[in-house]
Design a protein around this motif. Structure first.
Motif, PDB file in Angstrom:
ATOM      1  N   ASN A 118       0.716  -1.487  -0.596  1.00  0.00           N
ATOM      2  CA  ASN A 118       0.017   0.492  -0.214  1.00  0.00           C
ATOM      3  C   ASN A 118       0.832   1.514  -0.267  1.00  0.00           C
ATOM      4  OD1 ASN A 118      -1.704  -2.378   0.844  1.00  0.00           O
ATOM      5  ND2 ASN A 118      -3.333  -0.861   0.700  1.00  0.00           N
ATOM      6  N   GLY A 119       0.239   2.333  -0.498  1.00  0.00           N
ATOM      7  CA  GLY A 119       0.921   3.673  -0.091  1.00  0.00           C
ATOM      8  C   GLY A 119       0.730   4.352   0.511  1.00  0.00           C
ATOM      9  N   PHE A 120       1.646   4.624   1.654  1.00  0.00           N
ATOM     10  CA  PHE A 120       1.957   6.105   2.608  1.00  0.00           C
ATOM     11  C   PHE A 120       1.514   7.141   2.445  1.00  0.00           C
ATOM     12  CE2 PHE A 120       3.692   1.239   3.853  1.00  0.00           C
ATOM     13  CZ  PHE A 120       2.552   1.494   5.175  1.00  0.00           C
ATOM     14  N   LYS A 121       1.264   7.602   3.095  1.00  0.00           N
ATOM     15  CA  LYS A 121       0.870   9.561   3.210  1.00  0.00           C
ATOM     16  C   LYS A 121       1.868  10.352   4.331  1.00  0.00           C
ATOM     17  CE  LYS A 121      -3.116  11.159   3.447  1.00  0.00           C
ATOM     18  NZ  LYS A 121      -4.777  11.460   2.874  1.00  0.00           N
ATOM     19  N   PHE A 122       1.712  11.079   4.337  1.00  0.00           N
ATOM     20  CA  PHE A 122       2.729  11.741   5.372  1.00  0.00           C
ATOM     21  C   PHE A 122       1.873  12.096   6.612  1.00  0.00           C
ATOM     22  CE2 PHE A 122       3.210  15.969   7.630  1.00  0.00           C
ATOM     23  CZ  PHE A 122       4.963  16.192   7.773  1.00  0.00           C
ATOM     24  N   SER A 123       2.367  11.830   8.085  1.00  0.00           N
ATOM     25  CA  SER A 123       0.862  11.847   8.674  1.00  0.00           C
ATOM     26  C   SER A 123       1.506  12.832  10.094  1.00  0.00           C
ATOM     27  CB  SER A 123       1.533  10.496   9.962  1.00  0.00           C
ATOM     28  OG  SER A 123       0.382  10.879  10.696  1.00  0.00           O
ATOM     29  N   SER A 124       2.364  13.204   9.973  1.00  0.00           N
ATOM     30  CA  SER A 124       3.125  13.970  11.085  1.00  0.00           C
ATOM     31  C   SER A 124       4.731  14.703  10.989  1.00  0.00           C
ATOM     32  CB  SER A 124       2.650  13.865  12.625  1.00  0.00           C
ATOM     33  OG  SER A 124       3.279  12.677  13.759  1.00  0.00           O
ATOM     34  N   LEU A 125       4.787  15.387  11.647  1.00  0.00           N
ATOM     35  CA  LEU A 125       6.447  16.520  11.928  1.00  0.00           C
ATOM     36  C   LEU A 125       6.546  16.298  12.969  1.00  0.00           C
ATOM     37  CD1 LEU A 125       8.588  17.787   9.982  1.00  0.00           C
ATOM     38  CD2 LEU A 125       7.727  19.796  10.942  1.00  0.00           C
ATOM     39  N   VAL A 126       7.869  15.336  13.456  1.00  0.00           N
ATOM     40  CA  VAL A 126       8.499  14.670  14.476  1.00  0.00           C
ATOM     41  C   VAL A 126       9.658  16.298  14.730  1.00  0.00           C
ATOM     42  CG1 VAL A 126       9.860  13.729  16.003  1.00  0.00           C
ATOM     43  CG2 VAL A 126       8.509  12.787  14.132  1.00  0.00           C
ATOM     44  N   ARG A 127      10.426  16.509  13.636  1.00  0.00           N
ATOM     45  CA  ARG A 127      11.659  17.775  14.686  1.00  0.00           C
ATOM     46  C   ARG A 127      12.124  18.153  12.665  1.00  0.00           C
ATOM     47  NH1 ARG A 127      17.189  16.527  15.308  1.00  0.00           N
ATOM     48  NH2 ARG A 127      17.225  14.229  14.692  1.00  0.00           N
ATOM     49  N   LYS A 128      12.077  19.245  12.593  1.00  0.00           N
ATOM     50  CA  LYS A 128      13.109  19.703  11.359  1.00  0.00           C
ATOM     51  C   LYS A 128      14.576  20.790  11.181  1.00  0.00           C
ATOM     52  CE  LYS A 128       9.846  23.806  11.253  1.00  0.00           C
ATOM     53  NZ  LYS A 128       9.223  24.733  10.329  1.00  0.00           N
ATOM     54  N   GLU A 129      14.938  20.824  10.577  1.00  0.00           N
ATOM     55  CA  GLU A 129      16.033  22.024  10.419  1.00  0.00           C
ATOM     56  C   GLU A 129      16.926  22.117   9.593  1.00  0.00           C
ATOM     57  OE1 GLU A 129      20.962  21.121  12.327  1.00  0.00           O
ATOM     58  OE2 GLU A 129      19.049  20.047  12.429  1.00  0.00           O
ATOM     59  N   GLU A 130      17.051  22.739   9.459  1.00  0.00           N
ATOM     60  CA  GLU A 130      18.187  23.425   7.934  1.00  0.00           C
ATOM     61  C   GLU A 130      19.092  24.498   8.585  1.00  0.00           C
ATOM     62  OE1 GLU A 130      16.727  26.224   4.731  1.00  0.00           O
ATOM     63  OE2 GLU A 130      15.116  24.969   5.050  1.00  0.00           O
ATOM     64  N   THR A 131      20.397  24.399   7.795  1.00  0.00           N
ATOM     65  CA  THR A 131      21.238  25.280   8.557  1.00  0.00           C
ATOM     66  C   THR A 131      21.780  25.159   6.558  1.00  0.00           C
ATOM     67  OG1 THR A 131      21.573  24.353   9.996  1.00  0.00           O
ATOM     68  CG2 THR A 131      23.335  25.377   9.298  1.00  0.00           C
ATOM     69  N   GLU A 132      22.189  26.755   7.251  1.00  0.00           N
ATOM     70  CA  GLU A 132      23.025  26.807   5.341  1.00  0.00           C
ATOM     71  C   GLU A 132      25.170  27.171   5.763  1.00  0.00           C
ATOM     72  OE1 GLU A 132      21.799  30.524   3.245  1.00  0.00           O
ATOM     73  OE2 GLU A 132      19.842  29.586   3.863  1.00  0.00           O
ATOM     74  N   TYR A 133      25.679  25.979   5.279  1.00  0.00           N
ATOM     75  CA  TYR A 133      27.104  26.138   5.653  1.00  0.00           C
ATOM     76  C   TYR A 133      27.670  27.356   3.747  1.00  0.00           C
ATOM     77  CZ  TYR A 133      26.510  22.732   8.521  1.00  0.00           C
ATOM     78  OH  TYR A 133      25.669  22.721  10.249  1.00  0.00           O
ATOM     79  N   ALA A 134      29.329  26.944   4.417  1.00  0.00           N
ATOM     80  CA  ALA A 134      29.420  27.956   2.735  1.00  0.00           C
ATOM     81  C   ALA A 134      29.475  26.724   1.405  1.00  0.00           C
ATOM     82  CB  ALA A 134      31.444  27.290   2.734  1.00  0.00           C
ATOM     83  N   ALA A 135      29.721  25.439   1.827  1.00  0.00           N
ATOM     84  CA  ALA A 135      29.894  24.446   1.160  1.00  0.00           C
ATOM     85  C   ALA A 135      27.844  23.834   0.289  1.00  0.00           C
ATOM     86  CB  ALA A 135      29.990  23.219   1.547  1.00  0.00           C
ATOM     87  N   GLY A 136      26.482  24.517   1.371  1.00  0.00           N
ATOM     88  CA  GLY A 136      25.811  23.761   0.907  1.00  0.00           C
ATOM     89  C   GLY A 136      24.682  24.138   2.325  1.00  0.00           C
TER      90      GLY A 136
END
Length: 163
Positions: free
Chosen positions: A51-69
């Motif tokens: 069966n297919g699965f679908k997004f249920s809930s967000l536990v955590r997120k992080e986004e950081t910009e570095y010199a390399a990406g």
């Protein structure tokens, strides 16, 4: 004329699928949504899923910009739907009330302009296995964050690295 009609029909069908399959979660940046979409695409390539699965809930997120990406770390749950695996992107798929739940953890390092994936780790497991994987997940995530595109960036420690 017939070939043009077929091509137009194929393009139209692909656009409909792309619109239906867009994984977009409110509260996430564009690049974080791309990370979630990549995880979902990878998850649905697994042979053991019917069966297919679908997004249920967000536990955590992080986004950081570095010199390399750009480094992105997301953790979320997905829940089994009533749709077959190859239709997981359809918007009318309902959650299966007795369906399986998986915890998905992913880290990506993207290039700045193109958002091309430089490095990644994806780990989706049943919730009961998450606790024992925490240290390993964090370790591999650190390795992904430190990945460079092989370019030498002024102001970074690239002069220390050799190819």
């Amino acid at each position: 004329m017939k070939a043009a009609t077929r091509i137009w029909g194929l393009v139209s069908a692909l656009l409909v699928l792309a619109a239906e399959g867009a994984v977009h979660v409110d509260g996430l940046s564009e690049i974080q949504n791309k990370a979630v979409r990549l995880v979902m695409e990878d998850f649905h390539t697994k042979d053991h899923l019917k069966n297919g699965f679908k997004f249920s809930s967000l536990v955590r997120k992080e986004e950081t910009e570095y010199a390399a990406g750009i480094f992105v770390n997301v953790e979320f749950t997905v829940k089994q739907t009533t749709c077959p695996k190859h239709h997981w992107m359809k918007s009318d798929c309902e959650y299966n009330q007795k369906g399986y739940v998986f915890n998905c953890f992913a880290c990506f390092k993207f290039e700045y302009e193109t958002h091309k994936v430089l490095s990644q780790v994806i780990d989706c497991v049943r919730p009961r296995f998450v606790q024992g994987r925490g240290n390993q997940r964090n370790k591999t995530c650190t390795e992904v964050a430190m990945k460079t595109a092989g370019t030498r960036i002024v102001g970074s420690y690239s002069f220390v690295k050799t190819e």
